[in-house]
Design an enzyme around this catalytic site. Structure first.
Site, PDB file in Angstrom:
ATOM      1  N   THR A  11       0.835  -1.196   0.000  1.00 59.42           N
ATOM      2  CA  THR A  11       0.000   0.000   0.000  1.00 59.42           C
ATOM      3  C   THR A  11       0.872   1.249   0.000  1.00 59.42           C
ATOM      4  OG1 THR A  11      -1.753   1.205   1.169  1.00 59.42           O
ATOM      5  CG2 THR A  11      -0.146   0.058   2.523  1.00 59.42           C
ATOM      6  N   ASN A  13      -0.484   3.830   1.483  1.00 63.14           N
ATOM      7  CA  ASN A  13      -1.143   4.507   2.602  1.00 63.14           C
ATOM      8  C   ASN A  13      -0.311   4.354   3.875  1.00 63.14           C
ATOM      9  OD1 ASN A  13      -2.911   5.027   4.866  1.00 63.14           O
ATOM     10  ND2 ASN A  13      -4.630   4.914   3.447  1.00 63.14           N
ATOM     11  N   GLY A  15      -0.896   5.368   6.809  1.00 59.01           N
ATOM     12  CA  GLY A  15      -1.719   5.012   7.960  1.00 59.01           C
ATOM     13  C   GLY A  15      -1.882   3.511   8.096  1.00 59.01           C
ATOM     14  N   ASP A  73      -7.792  -5.303   1.203  1.00 62.94           N
ATOM     15  CA  ASP A  73      -8.814  -4.528   0.516  1.00 62.94           C
ATOM     16  C   ASP A  73      -9.926  -4.356   1.529  1.00 62.94           C
ATOM     17  OD1 ASP A  73      -9.420  -3.120  -1.915  1.00 62.94           O
ATOM     18  OD2 ASP A  73     -11.145  -4.438  -2.100  1.00 62.94           O
ATOM     19  N   PHE A 159      -8.072   7.712   8.937  1.00 59.21           N
ATOM     20  CA  PHE A 159      -8.089   8.148   7.540  1.00 59.21           C
ATOM     21  C   PHE A 159      -9.351   7.608   6.900  1.00 59.21           C
ATOM     22  CE2 PHE A 159      -5.628   4.283   8.087  1.00 59.21           C
ATOM     23  CZ  PHE A 159      -6.205   3.406   7.179  1.00 59.21           C
ATOM     24  N   GLY A 160      -9.550   7.937   5.631  1.00 60.68           N
ATOM     25  CA  GLY A 160     -10.734   7.438   4.936  1.00 60.68           C
ATOM     26  C   GLY A 160     -12.027   7.927   5.560  1.00 60.68           C
ATOM     27  N   ASP A 162     -13.124   7.135   8.509  1.00 61.19           N
ATOM     28  CA  ASP A 162     -13.047   7.019   9.978  1.00 61.19           C
ATOM     29  C   ASP A 162     -13.787   8.135  10.724  1.00 61.19           C
ATOM     30  OD1 ASP A 162     -11.598   4.740   9.627  1.00 61.19           O
ATOM     31  OD2 ASP A 162      -9.698   5.530  10.372  1.00 61.19           O
TER      32      ASP A 162
END
Length: 204
Positions: A11, A13, A15, A73, A159-160, A162
């Site tokens: 990834t 990402n 986080g 995923d 993140f996302g 959240d």
């Protein structure tokens, strides 16, 4: 399967890498990010399920790096939206959408939805592969975290989605808990816990 000594977390990402490193800190395995191995083009995520996409990514980066790869995923399933955004969670508002743009689109989609119908869950599938070979060692685990979608974001962590994902039992969003707390309760934390348990058995 040979003893795994290091794993590439497939990834970009930071986080996710931090969460996974924290969960695996007691294992005799070095956790590396893609950034530690070079720059790679991203695979096309065309799987119809979280497991298909996780395996696709893990095998793709294992083939490129020549090392065992761990990919996840995960996404948000909102009941009143037919479990959308689902596998499209990261690109809900477009192919290169930001977290803010995705959250904004979700809030718009749920604007007229009463609180009782704002239920949903985060689902995560982790896939660890030893190589890019379709017949090589594969380990998959899954975690699910139930909650509700708030009408406005709360919290500075995570993140996302959240900041919008509220857990009634904790009276907090996933963006209001620490990394340690998140690893214990989140969808990815649950999947990681199962993965760590299985890896400990393999590493004996």
């Amino acid at each position: 399967m040979e003893k795994i000594q290091e794993i590439i977390v497939a990834t970009q990402n930071a986080g996710k890498v931090k969460e996974i490193s924290q969960a695996m800190r007691h294992l005799p395995i070095k956790v590396l990010s893609l950034a530690d191995c070079g720059t790679f083009p991203e695979p096309i995520e065309n799987g119809g399920t979280f497991e298909e996409n996780a395996l696709l990514k893990a095998r793709y980066y294992a083939a490129l790096t020549g090392k065992p790869c761990l990919a996840d995923d995960s996404g948000l399933e909102v009941d009143s939206l037919g479990k959308a955004p689902g596998v499209y969670s990261a690109r809900y508002a477009g192919e290169h959408a930001t977290d803010k743009e995705n959250n904004h689109k979700l809030l718009q989609a749920l604007a007229a939805m009463p609180e009782a119908k704002r239920t949903g869950r985060f689902r995560c599938v982790l896939a660890l592969v030893e190589s890019g070979d379709l017949h090589g060692f594969v380990l998959t685990t899954e975690g699910v975290c139930e909650g509700e979608i708030l009408q406005q974001p709360r919290g500075e962590h995570g993140f996302g989605y959240d900041p919008l994902f509220f857990m009634p039992k904790l009276n907090k969003t996933l963006a209001e808990v620490t990394v340690e707390e998140k690893n214990q309760i989140s969808h990815r934390g649950q999947a990681l816990g199962k993965l760590v348990d299985k890896l400990q058995e393999y590493l004996k």
